[in-house]
Design a protein around this motif. Sequence first.
Motif, PDB file in Angstrom:
ATOM      1  N   SER A 136      32.716  24.134 -24.173  1.00 10.74           N
ATOM      2  CA  SER A 136      32.208  23.333 -23.067  1.00 10.74           C
ATOM      3  C   SER A 136      31.306  24.143 -22.135  1.00 10.74           C
ATOM      4  O   SER A 136      30.583  23.579 -21.327  1.00 10.74           O
ATOM      5  CB  SER A 136      33.361  22.734 -22.273  1.00 10.74           C
ATOM      6  N   LEU A 137      31.317  25.459 -22.244  1.00  7.27           N
ATOM      7  CA  LEU A 137      30.491  26.305 -21.376  1.00  7.27           C
ATOM      8  C   LEU A 137      29.040  26.389 -21.843  1.00  7.27           C
ATOM      9  O   LEU A 137      28.145  26.690 -21.054  1.00  7.27           O
ATOM     10  CB  LEU A 137      31.083  27.717 -21.290  1.00  7.27           C
ATOM     11  N   ILE A 138      28.803  26.149 -23.118  1.00  7.25           N
ATOM     12  CA  ILE A 138      27.450  26.277 -23.667  1.00  7.25           C
ATOM     13  C   ILE A 138      26.535  25.250 -23.012  1.00  7.25           C
ATOM     14  O   ILE A 138      26.843  24.070 -22.923  1.00  7.25           O
ATOM     15  CB  ILE A 138      27.469  26.125 -25.197  1.00  7.25           C
ATOM     16  N   GLY A 139      25.396  25.738 -22.523  1.00  9.74           N
ATOM     17  CA  GLY A 139      24.428  24.885 -21.847  1.00  9.74           C
ATOM     18  C   GLY A 139      24.621  24.807 -20.342  1.00  9.74           C
ATOM     19  O   GLY A 139      23.792  24.248 -19.636  1.00  9.74           O
ATOM     20  N   LYS A 140      25.687  25.385 -19.825  1.00 11.58           N
ATOM     21  CA  LYS A 140      25.948  25.337 -18.382  1.00 11.58           C
ATOM     22  C   LYS A 140      25.368  26.568 -17.686  1.00 11.58           C
ATOM     23  O   LYS A 140      25.085  27.584 -18.303  1.00 11.58           O
ATOM     24  CB  LYS A 140      27.446  25.260 -18.112  1.00 11.58           C
ATOM     25  N   GLU A 141      25.240  26.442 -16.376  1.00 10.27           N
ATOM     26  CA  GLU A 141      24.731  27.548 -15.562  1.00 10.27           C
ATOM     27  C   GLU A 141      25.848  28.518 -15.206  1.00 10.27           C
ATOM     28  O   GLU A 141      26.978  28.115 -14.953  1.00 10.27           O
ATOM     29  CB  GLU A 141      24.131  27.019 -14.254  1.00 10.27           C
ATOM     30  N   ALA A 142      25.479  29.788 -15.191  1.00 11.84           N
ATOM     31  CA  ALA A 142      26.399  30.841 -14.755  1.00 11.84           C
ATOM     32  C   ALA A 142      25.647  31.721 -13.766  1.00 11.84           C
ATOM     33  O   ALA A 142      24.424  31.790 -13.780  1.00 11.84           O
ATOM     34  CB  ALA A 142      26.874  31.662 -15.949  1.00 11.84           C
ATOM     35  N   LYS A 143      26.390  32.405 -12.919  1.00 17.18           N
ATOM     36  CA  LYS A 143      25.783  33.303 -11.933  1.00 17.18           C
ATOM     37  C   LYS A 143      26.055  34.744 -12.354  1.00 17.18           C
ATOM     38  O   LYS A 143      27.203  35.119 -12.617  1.00 17.18           O
ATOM     39  CB  LYS A 143      26.368  33.056 -10.543  1.00 17.18           C
ATOM     40  N   VAL A 144      24.982  35.518 -12.455  1.00 14.79           N
ATOM     41  CA  VAL A 144      25.120  36.929 -12.818  1.00 14.79           C
ATOM     42  C   VAL A 144      25.712  37.661 -11.621  1.00 14.79           C
ATOM     43  O   VAL A 144      25.171  37.619 -10.517  1.00 14.79           O
ATOM     44  CB  VAL A 144      23.748  37.535 -13.204  1.00 14.79           C
ATOM     45  N   ILE A 145      26.844  38.336 -11.827  1.00 16.40           N
ATOM     46  CA  ILE A 145      27.493  39.059 -10.731  1.00 16.40           C
ATOM     47  C   ILE A 145      27.350  40.574 -10.888  1.00 16.40           C
ATOM     48  O   ILE A 145      27.624  41.315  -9.954  1.00 16.40           O
ATOM     49  CB  ILE A 145      28.978  38.662 -10.590  1.00 16.40           C
ATOM     50  N   GLU A 146      26.926  41.006 -12.075  1.00 15.46           N
ATOM     51  CA  GLU A 146      26.600  42.418 -12.308  1.00 15.46           C
ATOM     52  C   GLU A 146      25.378  42.413 -13.222  1.00 15.46           C
ATOM     53  O   GLU A 146      25.346  41.685 -14.212  1.00 15.46           O
ATOM     54  CB  GLU A 146      27.763  43.132 -13.009  1.00 15.46           C
ATOM     55  N   GLU A 147      24.373  43.182 -12.859  1.00 12.29           N
ATOM     56  CA  GLU A 147      23.133  43.219 -13.627  1.00 12.29           C
ATOM     57  C   GLU A 147      23.415  43.280 -15.130  1.00 12.29           C
ATOM     58  O   GLU A 147      24.249  44.055 -15.587  1.00 12.29           O
ATOM     59  CB  GLU A 147      22.306  44.448 -13.222  1.00 12.29           C
ATOM     60  N   ILE A 148      22.693  42.435 -15.878  1.00 14.41           N
ATOM     61  CA  ILE A 148      22.850  42.406 -17.335  1.00 14.41           C
ATOM     62  C   ILE A 148      21.786  43.316 -17.948  1.00 14.41           C
ATOM     63  O   ILE A 148      20.591  43.129 -17.725  1.00 14.41           O
ATOM     64  CB  ILE A 148      22.712  40.976 -17.886  1.00 14.41           C
ATOM     65  N   ASP A 149      22.248  44.317 -18.683  1.00 11.84           N
ATOM     66  CA  ASP A 149      21.365  45.251 -19.378  1.00 11.84           C
ATOM     67  C   ASP A 149      21.982  45.521 -20.750  1.00 11.84           C
ATOM     68  O   ASP A 149      22.968  46.251 -20.865  1.00 11.84           O
ATOM     69  CB  ASP A 149      21.215  46.548 -18.574  1.00 11.84           C
ATOM     70  N   ASN A 150      21.406  44.934 -21.775  1.00 10.97           N
ATOM     71  CA  ASN A 150      21.955  45.083 -23.126  1.00 10.97           C
ATOM     72  C   ASN A 150      21.936  46.536 -23.593  1.00 10.97           C
ATOM     73  O   ASN A 150      22.854  46.972 -24.294  1.00 10.97           O
ATOM     74  CB  ASN A 150      21.185  44.220 -24.129  1.00 10.97           C
ATOM     75  N   ASN A 151      20.898  47.303 -23.209  1.00 14.70           N
ATOM     76  CA  ASN A 151      20.795  48.699 -23.642  1.00 14.70           C
ATOM     77  C   ASN A 151      21.913  49.561 -23.060  1.00 14.70           C
ATOM     78  O   ASN A 151      22.348  50.526 -23.678  1.00 14.70           O
ATOM     79  CB  ASN A 151      19.436  49.287 -23.260  1.00 14.70           C
ATOM     80  N   GLU A 152      22.372  49.205 -21.889  1.00 11.94           N
ATOM     81  CA  GLU A 152      23.456  49.946 -21.236  1.00 11.94           C
ATOM     82  C   GLU A 152      24.819  49.310 -21.522  1.00 11.94           C
ATOM     83  O   GLU A 152      25.838  49.811 -21.045  1.00 11.94           O
ATOM     84  CB  GLU A 152      23.226  49.987 -19.710  1.00 11.94           C
TER      85      GLU A 152
END
Length: 139
Positions: free
Chosen positions: A82-98
Amino acid sequence: MDIIFWLAVFAVMLIVEFMTMGLTTIWFAAGSLISFVVALLGGPMWLQALVFFAVSIVLLIFTRPLVTKYQKKNVVKTNIDSLIGKEAKVIEEIDNNEAKGRAMIEGQEWMARSSSNEIIAANTMVIVERIEGAKLIVK
């Protein structure tokens, strides 16, 4: 004798349908009911059997997909789907490399990764594209 046979087939198909709720044998129950009518009108056994199979197969092929589609129309996704397609708030910077990043959705904190490998700043609103394990994949 044919009349009793078709009533018995009808009863057995209904019992199986009520036990399984698979929407398969109900169509054969309908076929047996039509064959019962043919037997009442004096039709030969070969015609009754032909009507049974023809009606059952036609109903199964043409009406079952419509009925199952209608039944699934009001199904609500559960849990993480049910979460797919919904909005979320980034609370910690997203960095895939890190290998870092967290997002909050519906009061729950999740690990999050960017679907496009871009860095997404904290306090940004994102959309959940999919879920892989315990990670939200967002854009």
